[in-house]
Design a protein around this motif. Structure first.
Motif, short mmCIF file in Angstrom:
data_model
loop_
_atom_site.label_atom_id
_atom_site.label_comp_id
_atom_site.label_asym_id
_atom_site.label_seq_id
_atom_site.Cartn_x
_atom_site.Cartn_y
_atom_site.Cartn_z
N THR A 35 10.76 -0.03 1.06
CA THR A 35 9.54 0.53 1.65
C THR A 35 8.68 1.20 0.58
O THR A 35 7.45 1.03 0.55
CB THR A 35 9.90 1.54 2.75
N ILE A 36 9.31 1.99 -0.27
CA ILE A 36 8.58 2.66 -1.35
C ILE A 36 7.92 1.64 -2.27
O ILE A 36 6.77 1.81 -2.70
CB ILE A 36 9.53 3.58 -2.14
N PHE A 37 8.63 0.56 -2.56
CA PHE A 37 8.11 -0.48 -3.45
C PHE A 37 6.85 -1.11 -2.87
O PHE A 37 5.92 -1.47 -3.62
CB PHE A 37 9.19 -1.54 -3.67
N GLU A 38 6.78 -1.27 -1.54
CA GLU A 38 5.65 -1.94 -0.92
C GLU A 38 4.60 -0.97 -0.36
O GLU A 38 3.62 -1.40 0.25
CB GLU A 38 6.14 -2.86 0.20
N TRP A 39 4.82 0.32 -0.55
CA TRP A 39 3.95 1.33 0.06
C TRP A 39 2.50 1.20 -0.39
O TRP A 39 1.57 1.41 0.38
CB TRP A 39 4.48 2.72 -0.25
N ASP A 40 2.28 0.86 -1.65
CA ASP A 40 0.92 0.82 -2.20
C ASP A 40 0.03 -0.20 -1.50
O ASP A 40 -1.21 -0.09 -1.54
CB ASP A 40 0.96 0.52 -3.70
N SER A 41 0.64 -1.20 -0.87
CA SER A 41 -0.16 -2.22 -0.19
C SER A 41 -0.58 -1.79 1.22
O SER A 41 -1.33 -2.50 1.89
CB SER A 41 0.62 -3.53 -0.10
N SER A 42 -0.11 -0.63 1.65
CA SER A 42 -0.40 -0.16 3.01
C SER A 42 -1.81 0.40 3.12
O SER A 42 -2.39 0.89 2.15
CB SER A 42 0.61 0.91 3.43
N GLN A 43 -2.36 0.31 4.32
CA GLN A 43 -3.68 0.88 4.62
C GLN A 43 -3.54 1.85 5.78
O GLN A 43 -4.10 1.66 6.87
CB GLN A 43 -4.67 -0.24 4.96
N LEU A 44 -2.77 2.91 5.53
CA LEU A 44 -2.47 3.87 6.58
C LEU A 44 -3.54 4.95 6.66
O LEU A 44 -3.35 6.10 6.26
CB LEU A 44 -1.10 4.50 6.33
N ALA A 45 -4.68 4.56 7.19
CA ALA A 45 -5.78 5.48 7.41
C ALA A 45 -6.59 4.97 8.58
O ALA A 45 -6.72 3.76 8.78
CB ALA A 45 -6.66 5.59 6.16
N GLY A 46 -7.11 5.89 9.38
CA GLY A 46 -7.93 5.50 10.51
C GLY A 46 -7.20 4.62 11.51
O GLY A 46 -6.15 4.97 12.03
N THR A 47 -7.73 3.42 11.73
CA THR A 47 -7.17 2.51 12.71
C THR A 47 -5.74 2.11 12.36
O THR A 47 -4.88 2.02 13.26
CB THR A 47 -8.04 1.23 12.81
N GLY A 48 -5.48 1.87 11.09
CA GLY A 48 -4.14 1.47 10.66
C GLY A 48 -3.10 2.50 11.05
O GLY A 48 -2.01 2.16 11.54
N LEU A 49 -3.41 3.78 10.86
CA LEU A 49 -2.48 4.86 11.20
C LEU A 49 -2.25 4.91 12.70
O LEU A 49 -1.11 5.10 13.15
CB LEU A 49 -3.04 6.19 10.70
N LEU A 50 -3.30 4.74 13.48
CA LEU A 50 -3.17 4.78 14.94
C LEU A 50 -2.32 3.63 15.46
O LEU A 50 -1.49 3.81 16.36
CB LEU A 50 -4.56 4.74 15.59
N VAL A 51 -2.52 2.45 14.89
CA VAL A 51 -1.76 1.28 15.33
C VAL A 51 -0.28 1.44 15.00
O VAL A 51 0.60 1.14 15.83
CB VAL A 51 -2.32 -0.02 14.70
N VAL A 52 0.03 1.91 13.80
CA VAL A 52 1.43 2.13 13.41
C VAL A 52 2.05 3.22 14.28
O VAL A 52 3.22 3.11 14.69
CB VAL A 52 1.53 2.48 11.92
N ALA A 53 1.29 4.28 14.58
CA ALA A 53 1.80 5.34 15.45
C ALA A 53 2.10 4.80 16.85
O ALA A 53 3.12 5.15 17.47
CB ALA A 53 0.79 6.49 15.53
N ALA A 54 1.22 3.94 17.36
CA ALA A 54 1.45 3.33 18.67
C ALA A 54 2.71 2.47 18.65
O ALA A 54 3.50 2.47 19.61
CB ALA A 54 0.24 2.48 19.07
N SER A 55 2.93 1.76 17.55
CA SER A 55 4.14 0.95 17.42
C SER A 55 5.38 1.82 17.43
O SER A 55 6.39 1.50 18.08
CB SER A 55 4.08 0.13 16.13
#
Length: 282
Positions: free
Chosen positions: A48-68
């Motif tokens: 997970t740490i290795f692939e973290w930089d490719s994440s877009q955890l802001a705004g909509t992305g954060l909400l969608v992951v939280a819903a998941s």
């Protein structure tokens, strides 16, 4: 690429049925699943740490992951409750058949979409299979047998929800990051029931090796499905994954020695055939 997706999905269904078998065999379902999530979080953290930089955890992305995370957390709580009261060979086909049934029905009723004649045949096959395997009976002065099937239906509803949300979430995070997030959501959801159960020591003593294995194959199986989604549409792949319905039912009959073996195996085939028809010709 589609051939690779099929292999990944079939492997995912098989691994899913195995860890559900272990969950059913455990002493305390909440404790067992909690430790499986803990093992998974630790095991997959470096990736997970290795692939973290490719994440877009802001705004909509954060909400969608939280819903998941919320949907997965609700799913795992209901899963523990379902296996506490129901047989694997009874509730597993219901859980796995409900999800691919709900999505097209919601499309027809809410979005004005159309099902083909073959699609409706698939719906009828799934509904008939779920009704037969539920085997609900209401007798005077006896508790209803509806609790396990109804819980299984609730689990299937959660599965339908998180599959759709996870497909969207993959636009913002990698499969590994999403899997880690949902494992954390599961751990948090199970924590209260686990620490108030008084069953941690007994579960560790009886099943610590199996919980280590569960921490590998439970997220591993779903990771295979998430990877497959990057090769083909979810509408094509989700029905194929339900072959695990047959795997789980057979394990319940022949490994756990559950009753009504012939009836449940036949109904699991009926549900699986309905799912495949609905997915291909719906």
């Amino acid at each position: 690429m589609f051939g690779i997706a099929i292999v990944l999905v079939l492997g995912s269904g098989f691994l899913h049925s195995i860890w559900n078998l272990y969950t059913k065999k455990s002493l305390n379902k909440n404790v067992f699943l909690w430790f499986c999530q803990l093992v998974a979080i630790i095991l997959y953290l470096p990736w997970t740490i290795f692939e973290w930089d490719s994440s877009q955890l802001a705004g909509t992305g954060l909400l969608v992951v939280a819903a998941s995370m919320i949907l997965h957390g609700l799913y795992v709580i209901l899963l523990a409750a379902t296996y506490t009261v129901g047989d694997l060979s009874q509730v597993y086909p219901i859980m796995r058949g409900t999800s691919p049934l709900l999505v097209p029905l919601l499309g027809v009723t809410l979005l004005g979409e159309q099902l083909t004649a073959g699609g409706w045949c698939g719906v009828i096959s799934i509904v008939l299979g779920i009704a037969l395997v539920s085997n609900i009976k209401f007798k005077r002065n006896e508790p209803s047998s509806s609790k396990a099937p109804l819980l299984a239906l609730a689990v299937g509803t959660c599965i339908a929800g998180y599959i759709v949300v996870d497909k969207v979430a993959l636009n913002y995070v990698s499969a590994v990051v999403l899997n880690e997030a949902t494992n954390i959501g599961n751990l948090l959801a199970l924590s209260w029931a686990t620490f108030t159960s008084g069953g941690i020591r007994n579960e560790l003593k009886a099943n610590w090796k199996i919980m280590l294995l569960g921490g590998i194959i439970a997220p591993g199986g779903y990771l295979l499905f998430l990877f497959a989604l990057s090769f083909a549409p979810v509408a094509q792949l989700a029905p194929m994954r339900e072959i695990g319905t047959v795997f789980g039912t057979v394990m319940g009959i022949f490994i756990l020695r559950e009753k009504q073996g012939t009836r449940r195996i036949l109904t699991s085939f009926l549900i699986t055939v309905g799912v495949i028809i609905l997915g291909i010709w719906g």
